[in-house]
Design an enzyme around this catalytic site. Structure first.
Site, PDB file in Angstrom:
ATOM      1  N   LYS A 110       0.838  -1.218   0.000  1.00 50.19           N
ATOM      2  CA  LYS A 110       0.000   0.000   0.000  1.00 50.19           C
ATOM      3  C   LYS A 110       0.866   1.260   0.000  1.00 50.19           C
ATOM      4  CE  LYS A 110      -2.144  -1.103   3.822  1.00 50.19           C
ATOM      5  NZ  LYS A 110      -1.533  -2.398   4.036  1.00 50.19           N
ATOM      6  N   THR A 111       1.836   1.292   0.921  1.00 49.05           N
ATOM      7  CA  THR A 111       2.671   2.487   1.023  1.00 49.05           C
ATOM      8  C   THR A 111       3.494   2.647  -0.253  1.00 49.05           C
ATOM      9  OG1 THR A 111       2.718   2.187   3.398  1.00 49.05           O
ATOM     10  CG2 THR A 111       4.375   3.642   2.488  1.00 49.05           C
TER      11      THR A 111
ATOM     12  N   ASP B   3      -2.273   7.792   3.661  1.00 50.27           N
ATOM     13  CA  ASP B   3      -1.830   6.433   4.029  1.00 50.27           C
ATOM     14  C   ASP B   3      -2.449   6.079   5.387  1.00 50.27           C
ATOM     15  OD1 ASP B   3      -0.546   4.016   3.889  1.00 50.27           O
ATOM     16  OD2 ASP B   3       1.483   4.779   4.197  1.00 50.27           O
ATOM     17  N   GLU B   4      -2.545   4.794   5.701  1.00 51.82           N
ATOM     18  CA  GLU B   4      -3.099   4.331   6.985  1.00 51.82           C
ATOM     19  C   GLU B   4      -4.451   4.993   7.258  1.00 51.82           C
ATOM     20  OE1 GLU B   4      -1.476   1.997   8.674  1.00 51.82           O
ATOM     21  OE2 GLU B   4       0.674   2.248   8.327  1.00 51.82           O
TER      22      GLU B   4
ATOM     23  N   GLN C 221      -5.978  -3.388  10.440  1.00 52.66           N
ATOM     24  CA  GLN C 221      -4.876  -2.781  11.182  1.00 52.66           C
ATOM     25  C   GLN C 221      -5.304  -1.491  11.886  1.00 52.66           C
ATOM     26  OE1 GLN C 221      -0.797  -2.942   9.485  1.00 52.66           O
ATOM     27  NE2 GLN C 221      -1.843  -3.528   7.608  1.00 52.66           N
TER      28      GLN C 221
ATOM     29  N   ARG D 221       4.666  -7.714  10.977  1.00 49.42           N
ATOM     30  CA  ARG D 221       5.914  -6.955  10.842  1.00 49.42           C
ATOM     31  C   ARG D 221       7.064  -7.875  10.418  1.00 49.42           C
ATOM     32  NH1 ARG D 221       3.907  -3.222   9.329  1.00 49.42           N
ATOM     33  NH2 ARG D 221       2.049  -4.484   9.484  1.00 49.42           N
TER      34      ARG D 221
END
Ligand code: ATP
Ligand code: MG
Length: 774
Positions: A33-34, A217-218, A249, A640
């Site tokens: 995504k990022t 983002d996020e 998330q 992660r």
């Protein structure tokens, strides 16, 4: 340009090259995504579709913003300084600086971090003689921030009952105090910037036209106010917002994050393009399997899958320890093995649910001679000595900054007592002025001491007038007496180093921001408060501003950077974590909370303290939603990891001065057994249904002390304490020769105090320190 798109899969490619219409990229962890968001910015610019300054991109942390700018500056040759890329707070600060008059703020307004805010609230309550048992300062802080988060000014809150009326009165008095002192807190940054756009049609129109593309983002962790800010910037046009997020998330509900924003966004912006990215590029198969199965236990999900082309990789290692120190020694041992096999230490992360858990892990890493760095904890700019130096800087920048005054008027000590300070505060209240302005009214011995302080600040101010920022910081540290004060204390070596680091931070800052040749200060015009009542909405309800006061669009387009280097640096100190500064060696093991690990990735990840009541946190026992949030947090933690994942718990743990007896987290039982490899015998620790229900209903300590659920684990690290006795000479691979002076604990908890010839005294855990008889 094609190079840009070469390394994307089909879905990523179509996301990057979407037309300028609102789009939601909904995708799981590690699916790129990022990467897609950054590539889209680069693509938009390199296509010539827009200028870099037409783009607004919001990230979740300063670290992410910095990385994004760095990656963009590698892809494109452009000056990224002019780009609006940052966190919500950073961007709102930028907007308020550019339009401080319209926002009703002084040009050099200061930002209060939450500790400063609490101090300001305490001072207010004292000045109003408020009973802090009845109205605790922390509760007022919560009330204020919560109201601001809901965009409610005091006049907009229902204060019909007596109780509420008092809170609202205090909220209003707090706003007045902040305004008088020229300071804004974190929530105010957002709300003020929102109000600025809301009540100023010309500004709103300017930014709506300017930002042709808005990227977030996020997105799952945006709050309602942040979402409203974005909506205002987007305006009526039907497009231009590119949001990427993962509902699984969403982990900041406690701070006002509202995952429902994703659904609202889809509806309100008539999202035509909903793209799902389903390929994970980060984690090996077993890790991804663990993450997918775990999160499937949540009921509130928008629904998506993640797959990987990577191999299954290693099994997830699980470990049950008898005590927290045993757990930490196991971690230290595993970390050492990973480093020995050639893994770079900064590719190893130890994650925990709450900051307090890091202490025991740090202890064991020190004993094992492994270097590490703790993220999060106390920010560099929040350290005592740094805060003191910043307070002097704030005072010379703005004599009326009462918070800074309070902090340093008697630091280093000048014999000014609490009673004299109270007198001064009363005088300031009587004359409705700042503490500094009240000094001339003070008489006698106290008056003399205050006048000496005033003279000191004036002297520093005059001496540093023409200096550049780093010169000024250095001079302030010396002229204020801080340097001498700390230099006289041998235990303050680290504080002196931090003060030097502050000078370095200022040097780096002026270079990055292009201020290097400028003096740090200029003569600033006096604060204009004409817009204050309108912006704060205290006087009227019809707040939209029109007419003559509006700046012209031409004026706005010049968008002059009116801020002085010193004010800019002070904002930076409030908003930046300062993670890169002071004693923060780069290539070392990384310790942080799971929240802080969001968006990051490491080759090896340890998730520690997986115990009921700790992770999931005990608060989650009360609400189902809270348990689902804990599970999302666990999902974030697992995802992660790229190659190795270690999960551990301890039956007993010392936390906040109390020993807790724990059962292992339900999350172990929610993972597929096929991916788990227990390195201690798999215990029959699973709770019966009755026990689980009881636990869900009540996390009372009594339950934890109940032996019926105690686990019997083999004590793996049988200790060799008998070999070592007080007075014996020993040898340590890193610290050399020494003598044992004290012994404590037994079994795997045994520790020895050793006086080393060249490295002083250290406490070492015998189980891992690998001491040898000399
Ligand atoms: P998170 O949800 O944790 O924020 P994310 O969806 O933002 O994750 P990224 O951080 O963008 O994911 O990407 C995860 C990793 O996968 C990064 O190392 C990234 O470089 C890599 N990656 C992403 N897309 C590709 C691709 N098409 N080819 C190779 N590697 C990729
Ligand atoms: Mg990401």
């Amino acid at each position: 340009m094609s190079d840009l798109l070469d390394n994307l899969n089909l879905e990523q490619y179509s996301a990057v090259t979407l037309p300028n219409e609102s789009a939601l990229i909904l995708a799981g962890a590690g699916s790129g995504k990022t990467r897609v968001l950054i590539t889209r910015i680069a693509w938009l610019i390199s296509c010539g579709e827009v200028n870099a300054t037409d783009i607004l991109a919001v990230t979740f942390t300063n670290k992410a913003a910095r990385e994004m700018l760095l990656r963009l500056s590698k892809i494109l040759t452009l000056n990224t300084n002019s780009m609006w890329i940052g966190t919500f707070h950073g961007l709102c600060n930028r907007m308020l600086r550019a339009h401080y008059r319209d926002a009703g703020l002084p040009q050099d307004f200061q930002i209060l971090d939450s500790a400063d805010q609490l101090m300001a609230i305490r001072r207010l309550m004292k000045s109003l003689n408020i009973d802090d048992e009845k109205y605790p300062a922390k509760s007022l802080q919560y009330f204020i921030n919560n109201a601001k988060e809901q965009s409610l000014r005091p006049a907009e809150i229902d204060a019909s009952d007596n109780h509420n009326r008092k809170w609202v009165e205090l909220y209003s008095a707090y706003n007045q105090q902040c305004q008088r002192e020229g300071v804004v807190d974190f929530s105010e940054l957002l709300l003020r910037s929102y109000n600025l756009l809301q009540y100023n049609p010309a500004l709103r129109a300017y930014y709506q036209t300017r930002f042709k593309h808005i990227l977030v983002d996020e997105f799952q962790d945006t709050s309602k106010l942040q979402y409203a800010w974005i909506k205002l910037l987007a305006g009526e046009r039907n497009g231009g917002i590119f949001a990427v997020g993962d509902d699984d998330q969403s982990i900041y509900a406690f701070r006002g994050a509202h995952a429902g924003n994703m659904l609202d966004f889809e509806r309100e912006f008539n999202v035509q393009h909903l793209i799902k990215l389903e390929q994970n590029y980060r984690s090996h198969g077993n890790i991804l399997d663990a993450a997918n199965v775990l999160i499937s236990h949540n009921s509130k999900r928008l629904g998506k899958n993640l797959r990987t082309n990577a191999c299954h990789g290693k099994l997830v290692q699980a470990y049950g320890a008898a005590t927290d120190s045993q757990e930490a020694s196991w971690i230290a041992g595993k970390v050492q093995t990973l480093i020995d096999t050639g893994l770079s230490p900064d590719e190893i992360a130890v994650l925990y649910r709450s900051n307090a858990q890091s202490r025991i892990v740090e202890h064991m890493l020190v004993n094992a001679g492994i270097e590490y760095r703790v993220y999060g904890g106390l920010r560099f700019f929040e350290r005592q000595e740094v805060k003191h130096a910043l307070a002097y800087l704030r005072l010379i920048n703005n004599f009326n900054d009462d918070i800074a005054f309070d902090r340093v008027v008697n630091f280093p000590a000048r014999g000014i007592g609490t009673r004299s300070l109270e007198q001064l505060a009363n005088t300031a209240r009587t004359y409705n002025c700042s503490m500094m302005q009240a000094i001339p009214y003070m008489l006698g011995r106290a008056g003399q001491l205050f006048n000496e302080f005033l003279a000191l600040i004036e002297r520093i101010s005059n001496n540093t007038r023409a200096m550049s920022l780093p010169e000024m910081v250095e001079a302030v540290i010396s002229l204020s007496g801080l340097e001498k004060f700390y230099a006289n204390k041998p235990e303050s070596q680290e504080r002196i180093e931090n003060l030097r680091e502050l000078v370095n931070a200022a040097s780096a800052f002026v270079v990055e921001e292009g201020y290097n040749l400028m003096p740090a200060r200029s003569i600033l015009p006096v604060c204009s408060t004409e817009n204050y009542a309108v912006i704060l909405g205290e006087n009227n309800n019809n707040k939209e501003k029109t007419g003559a006061a509006l700046p012209s669009i031409e004026e706005l387009q010049k968008n002059p950077n009116q801020i002085t280097p010193i004010s800019d640096f002070l904002s930076h100190a409030s908003l930046e974590p300062g993670d890169n500064l002071a004693n923060t060696r780069k290539n070392v093991v990384q310790l942080m909370t799971v929240h802080a690990a969001k968006g990051l990735e490491f080759v090896a990840v340890f998730i520690t303290g997986l115990e009921e009541g700790l992770f999931p946190h005990e608060n989650s026992a009360i609400k189902k939603d809270a348990l689902e949030e804990e599970r999302r947090l666990m999902y974030v933690a697992i995802t992660r990891a790229k190659e190795s994942l270690y999960l551990s718990f301890a039956q007993s743990r010392m936390l906040h001065g109390k020993t807790r007896y724990n059962v292992r987290s339900r999350f172990f039982d929610e993972l597929p057994t096929r991916v788990l490899q227990w390195t201690t015998p798999r215990t029959k620790s699973n709770l019966s249904k009755r026990q689980r229900t009881s636990l869900d209903n009540n996390y009372a300590d009594a339950y934890f002390n109940d032996n019926t659920i105690a686990l019997k684990l083999v004590n793996q690290n049988q200790c060799t304490q008998s070999v070592f006795q007080i007075g014996k000479s020993v040898f340590h691979s890193k610290f050399g020769e020494g003598k044992i002076t004290e012994l404590e604990g037994d079994g795997s908890d045994a520790k020895a105090r050793v006086e080393f010839k060249r490295h002083g005294t250290k406490w070492l855990a015998l189980a891992i320190a690998k001491l040898q008889p000399a």
